[in-house]
Design a protein around this motif. Structure first.
Motif, PDB file in Angstrom:
ATOM      1  N   ARG A 197       0.859  -1.194   0.000  1.00 34.57           N
ATOM      2  CA  ARG A 197       0.000   0.000   0.000  1.00 34.57           C
ATOM      3  C   ARG A 197       0.888   1.234   0.000  1.00 34.57           C
ATOM      4  O   ARG A 197       2.082   1.153   0.305  1.00 34.57           O
ATOM      5  CB  ARG A 197      -0.916   0.013   1.226  1.00 34.57           C
ATOM      6  N   PRO A 198       0.331   2.406  -0.338  1.00 32.36           N
ATOM      7  CA  PRO A 198       1.121   3.641  -0.233  1.00 32.36           C
ATOM      8  C   PRO A 198       1.416   3.969   1.227  1.00 32.36           C
ATOM      9  O   PRO A 198       0.702   3.535   2.143  1.00 32.36           O
ATOM     10  CB  PRO A 198       0.205   4.703  -0.852  1.00 32.36           C
ATOM     11  N   LEU A 199       2.453   4.728   1.459  1.00 33.48           N
ATOM     12  CA  LEU A 199       2.727   5.230   2.800  1.00 33.48           C
ATOM     13  C   LEU A 199       1.757   6.351   3.144  1.00 33.48           C
ATOM     14  O   LEU A 199       1.294   7.082   2.270  1.00 33.48           O
ATOM     15  CB  LEU A 199       4.163   5.771   2.886  1.00 33.48           C
ATOM     16  N   THR A 200       1.449   6.483   4.410  1.00 34.11           N
ATOM     17  CA  THR A 200       0.674   7.646   4.850  1.00 34.11           C
ATOM     18  C   THR A 200       1.604   8.859   4.870  1.00 34.11           C
ATOM     19  O   THR A 200       2.833   8.729   4.765  1.00 34.11           O
ATOM     20  CB  THR A 200       0.098   7.435   6.250  1.00 34.11           C
ATOM     21  N   GLN A 201       1.052  10.026   5.021  1.00 32.70           N
ATOM     22  CA  GLN A 201       1.873  11.232   5.109  1.00 32.70           C
ATOM     23  C   GLN A 201       2.824  11.143   6.297  1.00 32.70           C
ATOM     24  O   GLN A 201       3.999  11.519   6.197  1.00 32.70           O
ATOM     25  CB  GLN A 201       0.968  12.459   5.235  1.00 32.70           C
ATOM     26  N   GLU A 202       2.340  10.621   7.410  1.00 29.43           N
ATOM     27  CA  GLU A 202       3.155  10.502   8.616  1.00 29.43           C
ATOM     28  C   GLU A 202       4.290   9.496   8.408  1.00 29.43           C
ATOM     29  O   GLU A 202       5.430   9.723   8.835  1.00 29.43           O
ATOM     30  CB  GLU A 202       2.291  10.086   9.813  1.00 29.43           C
ATOM     31  N   GLU A 203       3.978   8.369   7.765  1.00 29.00           N
ATOM     32  CA  GLU A 203       5.009   7.366   7.489  1.00 29.00           C
ATOM     33  C   GLU A 203       6.067   7.905   6.531  1.00 29.00           C
ATOM     34  O   GLU A 203       7.264   7.665   6.704  1.00 29.00           O
ATOM     35  CB  GLU A 203       4.371   6.102   6.920  1.00 29.00           C
ATOM     36  N   SER A 204       5.628   8.636   5.528  1.00 28.55           N
ATOM     37  CA  SER A 204       6.560   9.233   4.569  1.00 28.55           C
ATOM     38  C   SER A 204       7.489  10.227   5.264  1.00 28.55           C
ATOM     39  O   SER A 204       8.693  10.268   4.996  1.00 28.55           O
ATOM     40  CB  SER A 204       5.791   9.936   3.454  1.00 28.55           C
ATOM     41  N   TYR A 205       6.924  11.007   6.149  1.00 25.24           N
ATOM     42  CA  TYR A 205       7.694  11.977   6.919  1.00 25.24           C
ATOM     43  C   TYR A 205       8.760  11.264   7.760  1.00 25.24           C
ATOM     44  O   TYR A 205       9.943  11.648   7.748  1.00 25.24           O
ATOM     45  CB  TYR A 205       6.760  12.780   7.811  1.00 25.24           C
ATOM     46  N   SER A 206       8.361  10.210   8.452  1.00 22.02           N
ATOM     47  CA  SER A 206       9.297   9.476   9.311  1.00 22.02           C
ATOM     48  C   SER A 206      10.389   8.797   8.490  1.00 22.02           C
ATOM     49  O   SER A 206      11.563   8.811   8.873  1.00 22.02           O
ATOM     50  CB  SER A 206       8.539   8.431  10.140  1.00 22.02           C
ATOM     51  N   ALA A 207      10.001   8.209   7.358  1.00 19.28           N
ATOM     52  CA  ALA A 207      10.972   7.543   6.496  1.00 19.28           C
ATOM     53  C   ALA A 207      12.000   8.538   5.975  1.00 19.28           C
ATOM     54  O   ALA A 207      13.213   8.279   5.992  1.00 19.28           O
ATOM     55  CB  ALA A 207      10.259   6.851   5.338  1.00 19.28           C
ATOM     56  N   MET A 208      11.546   9.707   5.501  1.00 21.80           N
ATOM     57  CA  MET A 208      12.477  10.692   4.956  1.00 21.80           C
ATOM     58  C   MET A 208      13.345  11.306   6.047  1.00 21.80           C
ATOM     59  O   MET A 208      14.517  11.635   5.800  1.00 21.80           O
ATOM     60  CB  MET A 208      11.711  11.783   4.203  1.00 21.80           C
ATOM     61  N   ARG A 209      12.831  11.432   7.246  1.00 20.39           N
ATOM     62  CA  ARG A 209      13.658  11.926   8.353  1.00 20.39           C
ATOM     63  C   ARG A 209      14.837  10.993   8.593  1.00 20.39           C
ATOM     64  O   ARG A 209      15.965  11.444   8.838  1.00 20.39           O
ATOM     65  CB  ARG A 209      12.830  12.034   9.633  1.00 20.39           C
ATOM     66  N   MET A 210      14.587   9.684   8.515  1.00 23.21           N
ATOM     67  CA  MET A 210      15.664   8.716   8.699  1.00 23.21           C
ATOM     68  C   MET A 210      16.679   8.815   7.562  1.00 23.21           C
ATOM     69  O   MET A 210      17.887   8.733   7.789  1.00 23.21           O
ATOM     70  CB  MET A 210      15.091   7.295   8.772  1.00 23.21           C
ATOM     71  N   ILE A 211      16.177   9.022   6.336  1.00 22.97           N
ATOM     72  CA  ILE A 211      17.079   9.157   5.189  1.00 22.97           C
ATOM     73  C   ILE A 211      17.951  10.394   5.341  1.00 22.97           C
ATOM     74  O   ILE A 211      19.170  10.349   5.144  1.00 22.97           O
ATOM     75  CB  ILE A 211      16.274   9.218   3.872  1.00 22.97           C
ATOM     76  N   MET A 212      17.362  11.500   5.722  1.00 21.13           N
ATOM     77  CA  MET A 212      18.110  12.747   5.858  1.00 21.13           C
ATOM     78  C   MET A 212      19.121  12.673   6.998  1.00 21.13           C
ATOM     79  O   MET A 212      20.137  13.373   6.983  1.00 21.13           O
ATOM     80  CB  MET A 212      17.144  13.924   6.082  1.00 21.13           C
ATOM     81  N   ALA A 213      18.830  11.837   8.004  1.00 20.77           N
ATOM     82  CA  ALA A 213      19.738  11.696   9.147  1.00 20.77           C
ATOM     83  C   ALA A 213      20.790  10.609   8.919  1.00 20.77           C
ATOM     84  O   ALA A 213      21.564  10.289   9.836  1.00 20.77           O
ATOM     85  CB  ALA A 213      18.932  11.370  10.401  1.00 20.77           C
ATOM     86  N   ASN A 214      20.813  10.033   7.702  1.00 23.14           N
ATOM     87  CA  ASN A 214      21.752   8.948   7.371  1.00 23.14           C
ATOM     88  C   ASN A 214      21.576   7.728   8.275  1.00 23.14           C
ATOM     89  O   ASN A 214      22.552   7.038   8.601  1.00 23.14           O
ATOM     90  CB  ASN A 214      23.206   9.447   7.435  1.00 23.14           C
ATOM     91  N   ASP A 215      20.325   7.471   8.663  1.00 21.23           N
ATOM     92  CA  ASP A 215      20.022   6.312   9.496  1.00 21.23           C
ATOM     93  C   ASP A 215      19.504   5.139   8.672  1.00 21.23           C
ATOM     94  O   ASP A 215      18.782   4.272   9.180  1.00 21.23           O
ATOM     95  CB  ASP A 215      18.973   6.688  10.558  1.00 21.23           C
ATOM     96  N   VAL A 216      19.868   5.116   7.388  1.00 16.34           N
ATOM     97  CA  VAL A 216      19.384   4.093   6.462  1.00 16.34           C
ATOM     98  C   VAL A 216      20.582   3.456   5.764  1.00 16.34           C
ATOM     99  O   VAL A 216      21.524   4.155   5.364  1.00 16.34           O
ATOM    100  CB  VAL A 216      18.438   4.728   5.417  1.00 16.34           C
ATOM    101  N   GLU A 217      20.548   2.143   5.604  1.00 14.16           N
ATOM    102  CA  GLU A 217      21.620   1.453   4.896  1.00 14.16           C
ATOM    103  C   GLU A 217      21.504   1.730   3.389  1.00 14.16           C
ATOM    104  O   GLU A 217      20.395   1.918   2.870  1.00 14.16           O
ATOM    105  CB  GLU A 217      21.535  -0.055   5.144  1.00 14.16           C
ATOM    106  N   PRO A 218      22.633   1.746   2.657  1.00 17.64           N
ATOM    107  CA  PRO A 218      22.584   1.997   1.216  1.00 17.64           C
ATOM    108  C   PRO A 218      21.637   1.070   0.469  1.00 17.64           C
ATOM    109  O   PRO A 218      20.912   1.509  -0.438  1.00 17.64           O
ATOM    110  CB  PRO A 218      24.041   1.780   0.786  1.00 17.64           C
ATOM    111  N   ALA A 219      21.620  -0.214   0.817  1.00 17.63           N
ATOM    112  CA  ALA A 219      20.723  -1.159   0.144  1.00 17.63           C
ATOM    113  C   ALA A 219      19.263  -0.802   0.398  1.00 17.63           C
ATOM    114  O   ALA A 219      18.409  -0.925  -0.496  1.00 17.63           O
ATOM    115  CB  ALA A 219      20.998  -2.585   0.618  1.00 17.63           C
ATOM    116  N   GLN A 220      18.978  -0.340   1.615  1.00 11.32           N
ATOM    117  CA  GLN A 220      17.605   0.064   1.942  1.00 11.32           C
ATOM    118  C   GLN A 220      17.190   1.297   1.146  1.00 11.32           C
ATOM    119  O   GLN A 220      16.058   1.369   0.653  1.00 11.32           O
ATOM    120  CB  GLN A 220      17.495   0.355   3.444  1.00 11.32           C
ATOM    121  N   LEU A 221      18.101   2.253   1.027  1.00  9.90           N
ATOM    122  CA  LEU A 221      17.788   3.467   0.280  1.00  9.90           C
ATOM    123  C   LEU A 221      17.475   3.130  -1.173  1.00  9.90           C
ATOM    124  O   LEU A 221      16.489   3.621  -1.737  1.00  9.90           O
ATOM    125  CB  LEU A 221      18.963   4.447   0.351  1.00  9.90           C
TER     126      LEU A 221
END
Length: 328
Positions: free
Chosen positions: A27-51
């Motif tokens: 399913r699509p992400l909710t606005q809140e889920e998208s916000y949380s996911a991008m916060r992790m990306i911007m904070a470099n809290d995501v592995e390259p394979a995950q990105l």
């Protein structure tokens, strides 16, 4: 007796699972889920394979306006910007041009010359065979800013600044640069266009695929953007093709609207065989004439003038833009 093995799941894995669980399970992400996911990306809290997995899953399904809104909110929060910067019109330039020169640059300079503070941001080189604003500005004796502080100073002094994404948001630039590795553009291209970092009340957007226009409209609505105009731009940039009918989809104080702008010419022009950047400055100085180019410059500026409430109608907007051009 066998012991059950447990593993600790990475926190970001939940978002990949939501998007990639299959035709019936995803399913699509909710606005809140998208916000949380991008916060992790911007904070470099995501592995390259995950990105990579996340971006390509988003690319296949295409981002919704709720997802785009959440992404934008997270990125905006991560930006470190000077205070007190006044910008009237936010203008993104990420697509590049391959058929015509970027005449829209002259539209922004025309608006700036008439007192409108324009902030342009973009990137270059992510798609082969295109020329980018960043490379063209030097032919107009315009120096790109190299920091948000320098951009703010240029806007105050000249009513115009272009800031490459690598200085505005290095993380987004890094993701865009993955295109040669992934083979596809990512949602970051759409996200970056909508950043409006200085919170300008007016925003122009150009898309290549018309289906993205409502996504921009609805995301702007969720972001409480006061005014927006989005159109299918020539090459995907914010540039009106004067030979064709143009659908402008707008947002004004919470109200969505569509408006058809008729073509400026009865017959289509033949595109130039070679794109020579020197022709932009020559046209600006009045050293050459080019009916198509002048139509693109005036037509694009006219849409901006109507968006900003400086013209009462399409005809009025064209006439005012034409007079600006003649008196430049």
């Amino acid at each position: 007796m066998l012991k059950t093995t447990f593993y600790e799941e990475h926190p970001f894995a939940q978002y990949i699972r939501i998007l990639g669980k299959g035709k019936k399970g995803s399913r699509p992400l909710t606005q809140e889920e998208s916000y949380s996911a991008m916060r992790m990306i911007m904070a470099n809290d995501v592995e390259p394979a995950q990105l990579g997995a996340f971006m390509m899953l988003m690319r296949v399904k295409e981002e919704s306006h709720e997802e785009l809104t959440g992404f934008i909110q997270a990125v905006r929060e991560s930006l470190e910007l000077p205070t007190g910067v006044v910008v009237d019109l936010d203008w993104s330039s990420y697509a590049g041009k391959r058929r015509h020169l970027p005449w829209f640059i002259l539209s922004t300079l025309l608006l700036a010359k008439n007192g409108i503070k324009v902030f342009m941001h973009g990137t270059k080189g992510h798609t082969n065979g295109r020329i980018y604003t960043q490379d063209i500005l030097s032919f107009l004796d315009i120096e790109c800013a190299k920091s948000v502080e320098e951009a703010a100073a240029q806007i105050k002094e000249n009513n115009f600044s272009y800031l490459p994404l690598e200085y505005l948001c290095p993380k987004l630039h890094e993701i865009i640069e993955l295109r040669p590795i992934m083979g596809l553009r990512s949602p970051v291209h759409t996200l970056a266009r909508m950043l409006n970092p200085f919170d300008a009340p007016y925003m122009m957007q150009g898309v290549f695929h018309p289906g993205y226009s409502p996504v921009h409209q609805k995301a702007a609505l969720l972001l409480n953007q006061p005014h927006l105009a989005v159109m299918k731009g020539e090459g995907g940039e914010i540039e009106r093709n004067p030979d064709m009918e143009c659908l402008v989809q707008s947002l004004h104080n919470g109200e969505l609207s569509d408006e058809i702008w008729p073509p400026l010419f009865s017959q289509r022009h033949i595109k130039e065989e070679v794109m020579e950047p020197e022709r932009l400055s020559a046209l600006w100085r009045g050293e050459i004439e080019n009916e198509y180019a002048e139509g693109a410059v005036i037509g694009t500026a006219a849409i901006a003038l109507k968006l900003m409430g400086k013209a009462a109608s399409i005809d009025d907007a064209h006439e005012k833009a034409r007079k600006m051009w003649v008196s430049r």
